[in-house]
Design a protein around this motif. Structure first.
Motif, PDB file in Angstrom:
ATOM      1  N   LYS A   8       0.810  -1.223   0.000  1.00  6.99           N
ATOM      2  CA  LYS A   8       0.000   0.000   0.000  1.00  6.99           C
ATOM      3  C   LYS A   8       0.845   1.276   0.000  1.00  6.99           C
ATOM      4  N   TYR A   9       1.966   1.275   0.757  1.00  9.49           N
ATOM      5  CA  TYR A   9       2.738   2.510   0.950  1.00  9.49           C
ATOM      6  C   TYR A   9       4.152   2.482   0.351  1.00  9.49           C
ATOM      7  N   GLY A  10       4.597   1.322  -0.112  1.00 15.01           N
ATOM      8  CA  GLY A  10       5.919   1.220  -0.718  1.00 15.01           C
ATOM      9  C   GLY A  10       6.990   0.755   0.254  1.00 15.01           C
ATOM     10  N   SER A  11       7.989   0.061  -0.296  1.00 14.23           N
ATOM     11  CA  SER A  11       9.040  -0.526   0.531  1.00 14.23           C
ATOM     12  C   SER A  11       9.967   0.511   1.161  1.00 14.23           C
ATOM     13  N   SER A  12       9.974   1.719   0.656  1.00 10.31           N
ATOM     14  CA  SER A  12      10.835   2.749   1.244  1.00 10.31           C
ATOM     15  C   SER A  12      10.169   3.433   2.438  1.00 10.31           C
ATOM     16  N   ASN A  13       8.929   3.058   2.739  1.00 12.07           N
ATOM     17  CA  ASN A  13       8.191   3.741   3.806  1.00 12.07           C
ATOM     18  C   ASN A  13       7.903   2.894   5.036  1.00 12.07           C
ATOM     19  N   VAL A  14       8.122   1.587   4.948  1.00 10.25           N
ATOM     20  CA  VAL A  14       7.796   0.726   6.085  1.00 10.25           C
ATOM     21  C   VAL A  14       8.753  -0.461   6.150  1.00 10.25           C
ATOM     22  N   ILE A  15       9.227  -0.745   7.370  1.00  4.54           N
ATOM     23  CA  ILE A  15      10.071  -1.918   7.607  1.00  4.54           C
ATOM     24  C   ILE A  15       9.578  -2.622   8.866  1.00  4.54           C
ATOM     25  N   PHE A  16       9.981  -3.885   9.000  1.00  6.08           N
ATOM     26  CA  PHE A  16       9.696  -4.646  10.215  1.00  6.08           C
ATOM     27  C   PHE A  16      11.004  -5.011  10.891  1.00  6.08           C
ATOM     28  N   CYS A  17      11.053  -4.810  12.202  1.00  2.73           N
ATOM     29  CA  CYS A  17      12.204  -5.207  13.005  1.00  2.73           C
ATOM     30  C   CYS A  17      11.731  -6.159  14.096  1.00  2.73           C
ATOM     31  N   PRO A  18      12.074  -7.450  14.003  1.00  3.04           N
ATOM     32  CA  PRO A  18      11.703  -8.365  15.077  1.00  3.04           C
ATOM     33  C   PRO A  18      12.431  -7.975  16.356  1.00  3.04           C
ATOM     34  N   CYS A  19      11.692  -7.939  17.472  1.00  2.46           N
ATOM     35  CA  CYS A  19      12.305  -7.457  18.707  1.00  2.46           C
ATOM     36  C   CYS A  19      11.493  -7.875  19.924  1.00  2.46           C
ATOM     37  N   ASN A  20      12.173  -8.422  20.900  1.00  2.00           N
ATOM     38  CA  ASN A  20      11.609  -8.627  22.223  1.00  2.00           C
ATOM     39  C   ASN A  20      12.018  -7.396  23.025  1.00  2.00           C
ATOM     40  N   VAL A  21      11.072  -6.552  23.390  1.00  2.74           N
ATOM     41  CA  VAL A  21      11.402  -5.276  24.041  1.00  2.74           C
ATOM     42  C   VAL A  21      12.024  -5.450  25.416  1.00  2.74           C
ATOM     43  N   THR A  22      12.017  -6.666  25.958  1.00  3.53           N
ATOM     44  CA  THR A  22      12.689  -6.893  27.235  1.00  3.53           C
ATOM     45  C   THR A  22      14.184  -7.131  27.048  1.00  3.53           C
TER      46      THR A  22
END
Length: 122
Positions: free
Chosen positions: A64-78
Motif C-alpha cells: 500500500k505505501y511502498g518498501s521505502s516507507n515501512v520496515i519490520f524489526c523483530p524485537c523482544n522489548v525486554t
C-alpha cells in the motif's frame, strides 16, 4: 480504527510526519498507529516480538505505501540488545527517527506472569 486525531495530537497533524518506530506495531492498537502514521506521510518501523504477524503486516503495508516507507524489526522489548538493534536498523534503513510510540504491552497479572508484565509494559 481511525487514530488520525490521536496522531495529530502528537505530531501537530503535519503531512510528511517524519520517521516513526512503533513497538507492538504488528497488530491491534499498535498496527492502528502504524497505519495512521503511514497515511499521514510518515515512514514507519514496525517493532514486534511476533515475527509472523510482523512480516505479514509489513508485506500488506509495503504493497500500500511502498518498501521505502515501512520496515519490520523483530524485537523482544525486554532485550536491551534487540531493542537497540531495532533503533539502529530503523535509523539506518529509514534515515533517522522522529517519533517513538511505545505501545508494546501484555496483560495477565497473575503470580506466575507478573515479572514478564513488568518487563514488557515498563
Amino acid at each position: 480504527m481511525d487514530l488520525s486525531y490521536k496522531v495529530a495530537l502528537v505530531t501537530g497533524g503535519a503531512s510528511g510526519m517524519g520517521l516513526a518506530l512503533v513497538t507492538g506495531g504488528a497488530s491491534g492498537i499498535g498496527q492502528g498507529f502504524v497505519e495512521a502514521l503511514l497515511a499521514g506521510g510518515a515512514k514507519v518501523s514496525i517493532v514486534d516480538y511476533n515475527e509472523e504477524a510482523g512480516r505479514a503486516t509489513e508485506k500488506d503495508l509495503v504493497e500500500k505505501y511502498g518498501s521505502s516507507n515501512v520496515i519490520f524489526c523483530p524485537c523482544n522489548v525486554t532485550s536491551q540488545e534487540q531493542f537497540e538493534e531495532a533503533f539502529r536498523r530503523t535509523r539506518e534503513v529509514l534515515g533517522g527517527l522522529d517519533i517513538v510510540v511505545n505501545n508494546a504491552g501484555v496483560g495477565g497479572e497473575t503470580d506466575d506472569k507478573w515479572e514478564a508484565v513488568i518487563d514488557i509494559n515498563l
